[in-house]
Design an enzyme around this catalytic site. Structure first.
Site, PDB file in Angstrom:
ATOM      1  N   ASP A  10      33.004  60.159  50.362  1.00 54.48           N
ATOM      2  CA  ASP A  10      32.045  61.030  49.966  1.00 54.48           C
ATOM      3  C   ASP A  10      30.668  60.387  50.505  1.00 54.48           C
ATOM      4  O   ASP A  10      30.614  59.202  50.751  1.00 54.48           O
ATOM      5  CB  ASP A  10      31.893  61.257  48.380  1.00 54.48           C
ATOM      6  CG  ASP A  10      30.901  62.146  48.051  1.00 54.48           C
ATOM      7  OD1 ASP A  10      30.553  63.195  48.690  1.00 54.48           O
ATOM      8  OD2 ASP A  10      30.161  62.000  47.072  1.00 54.48           O
ATOM      9  N   ASP A  12      26.849  61.698  49.313  1.00 51.79           N
ATOM     10  CA  ASP A  12      26.079  61.374  48.424  1.00 51.79           C
ATOM     11  C   ASP A  12      26.472  60.722  47.079  1.00 51.79           C
ATOM     12  O   ASP A  12      27.581  61.140  46.539  1.00 51.79           O
ATOM     13  CB  ASP A  12      25.507  62.789  47.884  1.00 51.79           C
ATOM     14  CG  ASP A  12      24.998  63.601  49.055  1.00 51.79           C
ATOM     15  OD1 ASP A  12      23.644  63.539  49.426  1.00 51.79           O
ATOM     16  OD2 ASP A  12      25.603  64.329  49.677  1.00 51.79           O
TER      17      ASP A  12
HETATM   18  C1  G6P Z   1      26.800  66.883  48.157  1.00 51.90           C
HETATM   19  C2  G6P Z   1      25.720  66.679  46.952  1.00 51.90           C
HETATM   20  C3  G6P Z   1      25.280  67.928  46.235  1.00 51.90           C
HETATM   21  C4  G6P Z   1      24.614  68.879  47.249  1.00 51.90           C
HETATM   22  C5  G6P Z   1      25.657  69.205  48.482  1.00 51.90           C
HETATM   23  C6  G6P Z   1      25.228  70.132  49.575  1.00 51.90           C
HETATM   24  O1  G6P Z   1      27.982  67.343  47.674  1.00 51.90           O
HETATM   25  O2  G6P Z   1      26.506  65.760  46.011  1.00 51.90           O
HETATM   26  O3  G6P Z   1      24.557  67.435  45.141  1.00 51.90           O
HETATM   27  O4  G6P Z   1      24.503  70.035  46.751  1.00 51.90           O
HETATM   28  O5  G6P Z   1      26.220  68.103  49.150  1.00 51.90           O
HETATM   29  O6  G6P Z   1      24.281  69.218  50.340  1.00 51.90           O
HETATM   30  P1  G6P Z   1      23.314  69.933  51.305  1.00 51.90           P
HETATM   31  O7  G6P Z   1      22.527  68.914  51.926  1.00 51.90           O
HETATM   32  O8  G6P Z   1      24.162  70.903  52.188  1.00 51.90           O
HETATM   33  O9  G6P Z   1      22.516  70.927  50.543  1.00 51.90           O
HETATM   34 MG    MG Z   2      29.011  62.392  45.590  1.00 50.05          MG
END
Ligand code: G6P
Ligand code: MG
Length: 225
Positions: A10, A12
């Site tokens: 993953d 983030d």
């Molecule tokens: C990851 C993060 C989320 C975020 C998502 C979409 O899963 O943990 O918090 O909302 O990505 O991210 P983006 O960069 O496409 O807005």
């Molecule tokens: Mg994450």
């Protein structure tokens, strides 16, 4: 003999701590809509797609919006988020992440990025780690977000590796659920109290070795056998 062939990461919360930037951007949106959004609320958005995050945010604030306004606000949140992201430096990669990726590749394990984020490529480029992944599976390439296993199964398919020979590194509960649904070894990054269903939980990639990973894989295989 360990059967492990690939590691799926993953982004983030595992490779980089972008959660703080997502939080700052969503907090500003909430403020403009007239309510307070806390860090505790932000936990609910981890691992969740941008559109779904907005739905949760609006639910927290008790705000109803027309679809066209939702589109506009999601775009604004992303613009705010990207202002923070563009200031990121390679030093912001989380401790141990780069070394662990290099180690995986050295011992012949394939690597993939598996994230709901649509901004993954720009982040990998800013961190200068794009070349460390054999496959990048991001929010632009999957239709169902975690806990659906699609993102991980797509990685396995593109790497040419059986799902049962993949390990997933995840900081979100939804991600661990997705890894379990994909029949993969799940390594939680964070707290065992939150990531209860993971096969193994470590505080960060600095705290796992290839030997430790293979031991977790063998333990799971023996438990199943
Ligand atoms: C990851 C993060 C989320 C975020 C998502 C979409 O899963 O943990 O918090 O909302 O990505 O991210 P983006 O960069 O496409 O807005
Ligand atoms: Mg994450």
């Amino acid at each position: 003999m360990s059967m492990l062939e690939a590691c799926l990461f993953d982004l983030d919360g595992v490779i980089v701590d972008t959660a703080k930037y997502h939080f700052l951007a969503w907090r500003q949106i909430a403020q403009e809509l007239g309510f307070v959004f806390t860090e505790a609320d932000n936990e609910r958005l981890k691992g969740v797609s941008r559109q779904r995050s907005l739905e949760i945010l609006l639910e927290i604030g008790g705000v109803a919006l027309e679809p066209v306004d939702k589109e506009r606000i999601a775009a604004k949140k992303n613009a705010l988020y990207l202002q923070y992201v563009h200031k990121m430096r390679p030093e912001e990669i989380l401790p141990g992440a780069r070394d662990f990726l290099i180690e995986c590749r050295k011992v012949g394990l394939k690597t993939a990025l598996a994230t709901a984020s649509r901004n993954a490529q720009v982040i990998l480029d800013l961190l200068q780690i794009a070349a460390l992944f054999d496959v990048v599976m991001d929010g632009n390439k999957v239709s169902r977000t975690k806990p659906d296993p699609e993102v991980f199964l797509n990685c396995a398919r593109d790497l040419g590796v059986a799902p049962s020979r993949c390990a997933v590194f995840e900081d979100a509960e939804a991600g661990i659920e997705a890894a379990i649904a994909a029949d993969m070894l799940s390594i939680g990054i964070g707290q065992p109290e939150i990531l209860k269903r993971a096969d193994l939980v470590v505080p960060g990639l600095a705290h796992i070795s290839i030997a430790g990973l293979r031991a977790a894989s063998d333990k799971k295989k023996n438990a199943v056998a």
